[in-house]
Design a protein around this motif. Structure first.
Motif, PDB file in Angstrom:
ATOM      1  N   PRO A 147       0.877  -1.097   0.102  1.00 57.80           N
ATOM      2  CA  PRO A 147      -0.084  -0.039   0.095  1.00 57.80           C
ATOM      3  C   PRO A 147       0.973   1.199   0.016  1.00 57.80           C
ATOM      4  O   PRO A 147       1.801   1.308   0.743  1.00 57.80           O
ATOM      5  CB  PRO A 147      -0.657  -0.065   1.330  1.00 57.80           C
ATOM      6  CG  PRO A 147      -0.514  -1.395   1.692  1.00 57.80           C
ATOM      7  CD  PRO A 147       0.528  -2.097   1.192  1.00 57.80           C
ATOM      8  N   ARG A 148       0.443   2.241  -0.856  1.00 59.00           N
ATOM      9  CA  ARG A 148       1.173   3.557  -0.825  1.00 59.00           C
ATOM     10  C   ARG A 148       0.600   4.679  -0.347  1.00 59.00           C
ATOM     11  O   ARG A 148      -0.619   4.701  -0.476  1.00 59.00           O
ATOM     12  CB  ARG A 148       1.255   3.927  -2.461  1.00 59.00           C
ATOM     13  CG  ARG A 148       1.833   2.771  -3.441  1.00 59.00           C
ATOM     14  CD  ARG A 148       3.345   2.492  -3.086  1.00 59.00           C
ATOM     15  NE  ARG A 148       4.002   1.995  -4.379  1.00 59.00           N
ATOM     16  CZ  ARG A 148       4.183   0.535  -4.665  1.00 59.00           C
ATOM     17  NH1 ARG A 148       3.897  -0.237  -3.851  1.00 59.00           N
ATOM     18  NH2 ARG A 148       4.664   0.587  -5.652  1.00 59.00           N
ATOM     19  N   PRO A 149       1.323   5.408   0.375  1.00 61.58           N
ATOM     20  CA  PRO A 149       0.636   6.735   0.890  1.00 61.58           C
ATOM     21  C   PRO A 149      -0.188   7.463  -0.170  1.00 61.58           C
ATOM     22  O   PRO A 149      -1.141   8.075   0.315  1.00 61.58           O
ATOM     23  CB  PRO A 149       1.740   7.467   1.628  1.00 61.58           C
ATOM     24  CG  PRO A 149       2.993   6.863   1.195  1.00 61.58           C
ATOM     25  CD  PRO A 149       2.819   5.552   0.427  1.00 61.58           C
ATOM     26  N   ALA A 200     -10.851   1.901  -7.866  1.00 65.61           N
ATOM     27  CA  ALA A 200     -10.005   1.043  -8.137  1.00 65.61           C
ATOM     28  C   ALA A 200      -8.829   1.689  -8.396  1.00 65.61           C
ATOM     29  O   ALA A 200      -8.448   2.880  -8.614  1.00 65.61           O
ATOM     30  CB  ALA A 200     -10.241   0.489  -9.486  1.00 65.61           C
ATOM     31  N   ASN A 201      -7.572   0.886  -7.795  1.00 63.57           N
ATOM     32  CA  ASN A 201      -6.195   1.288  -8.197  1.00 63.57           C
ATOM     33  C   ASN A 201      -5.509   0.114  -8.962  1.00 63.57           C
ATOM     34  O   ASN A 201      -5.142  -0.704  -8.681  1.00 63.57           O
ATOM     35  CB  ASN A 201      -5.423   1.354  -6.752  1.00 63.57           C
ATOM     36  CG  ASN A 201      -3.885   1.610  -7.111  1.00 63.57           C
ATOM     37  OD1 ASN A 201      -3.633   2.055  -8.045  1.00 63.57           O
ATOM     38  ND2 ASN A 201      -3.110   1.267  -6.157  1.00 63.57           N
ATOM     39  N   PRO A 202      -6.110   0.126 -10.547  1.00 59.48           N
ATOM     40  CA  PRO A 202      -5.508  -0.867 -11.103  1.00 59.48           C
ATOM     41  C   PRO A 202      -3.957  -0.910 -11.481  1.00 59.48           C
ATOM     42  O   PRO A 202      -3.606   0.083 -11.278  1.00 59.48           O
ATOM     43  CB  PRO A 202      -6.510  -0.616 -12.522  1.00 59.48           C
ATOM     44  CG  PRO A 202      -6.436   0.878 -12.589  1.00 59.48           C
ATOM     45  CD  PRO A 202      -6.588   1.334 -11.093  1.00 59.48           C
ATOM     46  N   PRO A 203      -3.588  -1.891 -12.225  1.00 60.40           N
ATOM     47  CA  PRO A 203      -2.270  -1.817 -12.748  1.00 60.40           C
ATOM     48  C   PRO A 203      -2.129  -0.831 -13.687  1.00 60.40           C
ATOM     49  O   PRO A 203      -3.148  -0.601 -14.599  1.00 60.40           O
ATOM     50  CB  PRO A 203      -1.831  -3.167 -13.256  1.00 60.40           C
ATOM     51  CG  PRO A 203      -3.167  -3.996 -12.920  1.00 60.40           C
ATOM     52  CD  PRO A 203      -4.155  -3.116 -12.473  1.00 60.40           C
ATOM     53  N   TYR A 204      -1.237   0.251 -13.787  1.00 61.81           N
ATOM     54  CA  TYR A 204      -1.158   1.247 -14.606  1.00 61.81           C
ATOM     55  C   TYR A 204       0.307   1.972 -15.162  1.00 61.81           C
ATOM     56  O   TYR A 204       0.495   2.878 -15.883  1.00 61.81           O
ATOM     57  CB  TYR A 204      -1.893   2.460 -14.073  1.00 61.81           C
ATOM     58  CG  TYR A 204      -1.272   3.107 -12.751  1.00 61.81           C
ATOM     59  CD1 TYR A 204      -0.011   3.593 -12.456  1.00 61.81           C
ATOM     60  CD2 TYR A 204      -2.108   3.278 -11.703  1.00 61.81           C
ATOM     61  CE1 TYR A 204       0.483   4.143 -11.410  1.00 61.81           C
ATOM     62  CE2 TYR A 204      -1.795   3.795 -10.386  1.00 61.81           C
ATOM     63  CZ  TYR A 204      -0.298   4.070 -10.294  1.00 61.81           C
ATOM     64  OH  TYR A 204      -0.017   4.724  -9.154  1.00 61.81           O
ATOM     65  N   ILE A 205       1.191   0.830 -14.792  1.00 61.06           N
ATOM     66  CA  ILE A 205       2.559   1.204 -15.389  1.00 61.06           C
ATOM     67  C   ILE A 205       2.714   0.550 -16.899  1.00 61.06           C
ATOM     68  O   ILE A 205       2.187  -0.505 -17.245  1.00 61.06           O
ATOM     69  CB  ILE A 205       3.478   0.457 -14.654  1.00 61.06           C
ATOM     70  CG1 ILE A 205       3.391   0.759 -13.128  1.00 61.06           C
ATOM     71  CG2 ILE A 205       5.041   0.779 -15.009  1.00 61.06           C
ATOM     72  CD1 ILE A 205       4.000   2.123 -12.550  1.00 61.06           C
ATOM     73  N   PRO A 206       3.179   1.616 -17.757  1.00 61.03           N
ATOM     74  CA  PRO A 206       3.283   1.278 -19.123  1.00 61.03           C
ATOM     75  C   PRO A 206       4.309  -0.329 -19.192  1.00 61.03           C
ATOM     76  O   PRO A 206       5.479   0.071 -18.548  1.00 61.03           O
ATOM     77  CB  PRO A 206       4.036   2.458 -19.867  1.00 61.03           C
ATOM     78  CG  PRO A 206       3.588   3.510 -19.042  1.00 61.03           C
ATOM     79  CD  PRO A 206       3.234   2.969 -17.671  1.00 61.03           C
TER      80      PRO A 206
HETATM   81  N1  GLN Z   1       1.968   3.104  -7.322  1.00 60.96           N
HETATM   82  C1  GLN Z   1       2.613   1.896  -7.978  1.00 60.96           C
HETATM   83  C2  GLN Z   1       4.193   2.469  -8.464  1.00 60.96           C
HETATM   84  O1  GLN Z   1       4.286   3.660  -9.038  1.00 60.96           O
HETATM   85  C3  GLN Z   1       1.775   1.165  -9.102  1.00 60.96           C
HETATM   86  C4  GLN Z   1       0.396   0.802  -8.675  1.00 60.96           C
HETATM   87  C5  GLN Z   1      -0.391   0.440  -9.795  1.00 60.96           C
HETATM   88  O2  GLN Z   1       0.189   0.154 -10.945  1.00 60.96           O
HETATM   89  N2  GLN Z   1      -1.580   0.468  -9.525  1.00 60.96           N
HETATM   90  O3  GLN Z   1       5.000   1.764  -8.439  1.00 60.96           O
END
Ligand code: GLN
Length: 285
Positions: free
Chosen positions: A95-97, A190-196
């Motif tokens: 979990p990220r702040p 939702a906090n889905p995966p979002y990194i390219p």
């Molecule tokens: N916050 C995460 C990161 O920057 C990414 C999490 C996500 O893909 N939802 O490493």
């Protein structure tokens, strides 16, 4: 070796870790407490006592693992989110702040509702629904997670935090079970995966220890955002809200996707460091 000397040895080793900021005093203190059961006050008070052999070995082993890149949070086995403890470890996103921003906004939106019905998708450790469930005892919440490893942490975190109003559901958000689709929600998060995908190898070493399933957002990082608005709109009550965490530079694209899928009052919101962090919008009636 004294307790004080042992701590300094670990701290000096950690100060060689790459990265902008030197967090070695804080990290060494956390690992010291984990291995020897002494918090910083006790360490000061008893600094000149000899370090017990077993505890010293455990501390130095944790320092070695940390130097090899393992995230501090995995070594500790628990981390804090929204003032609550969460079990974490390999197989679940830490979990990220920054994600607390989304929780804050949901709590604001819930102020006028007596018993809100909430859904969280891609729940991972369960940090979002558990933080919300704790703050909103009259709400009912469901959280969906695909990975059996992450789900295990989610369930442990439910038990640890005592939130009977939150249900962990195993499943794929793109093939949601009846247990989830059988009702309408006031709010979906939702906090889905979002990194390219191409950026994954270049991220901080620690992120390489986290599950790619939680990070990989496809070619441009937007795969989930293309599908989430269309998926969520029919699950929301008229006037219900969809709130999504996003990555850097994704605000405009994600806002466009929400606006194109029957969402109104779409807003891109920045976090405390001034980075775009969330997009939310309200379902049109
Ligand atoms: N916050 C995460 C990161 O920057 C990414 C999490 C996500 O893909 N939802 O490493």
């Amino acid at each position: 070796m004294t307790l004080s000397r042992l701590y300094r040895l670990g701290k000096e080793q950690l100060s060689t870790l790459p990265g902008g900021e030197d967090n070695s005093p804080m990290e060494a203190a956390f690992l010291f407490e984990k291995a020897l059961g002494l918090d910083w006050r006790e360490r000061f008070r008893r600094g000149q006592e000899p370090a017990p052999e077993e505890g010293a070995a455990a501390f130095l082993a944790l320092i070695r693992r940390r130097l090899a890149g393992e995230p501090l949070q995995y070594l500790l086995g628990e981390w804090e989110f929204y003032g609550l403890p969460f079990q974490v470890g390999p197989g679940v996103l830490i979990p990220r702040p920054e994600t607390e921003l989304l929780v804050d906004r949901v709590l604001e939106l819930c102020r006028g509702l007596s018993s809100p019905v909430l859904l969280d998708l891609c729940s991972g450790s369960g940090c979002i629904p558990i933080a919300l469930g704790k703050a909103l005892p009259s709400a009912s919440l469901w959280g969906v997670e695909l990975s059996p490893h992450a789900l295990e942490y989610f369930r442990q975190n439910l038990a640890r935090n005592g939130v009977p109003n939150v249900t962990a559901v195993a499943g794929d958000i793109f093939a949601l079970p009846e247990e989830v689709t059988g009702r309408r929600y006031d709010i979906i998060t939702a906090n889905p995966p979002y990194i390219p995908r191409g950026e994954l190898p270049g991220l901080q070493a620690e992120v390489g220890w986290e599950p790619p399933l939680a990070l990989d957002g496809g070619e441009d990082g937007l795969d989930f955002y293309r599908r989430l608005p269309g998926l969520c709109a029919p699950l929301l009550k008229p006037g219900g809200w969809l709130l999504l965490e996003i990555g850097e530079g994704q605000g405009e694209a994600v806002a466009g996707l929400l606006a194109g899928a029957a969402f109104d009052r779409v807003q891109v919101v920045t976090d405390l460091s001034g980075l775009e962090r969330c997009v939310w919008g309200q379902r049109k009636d």
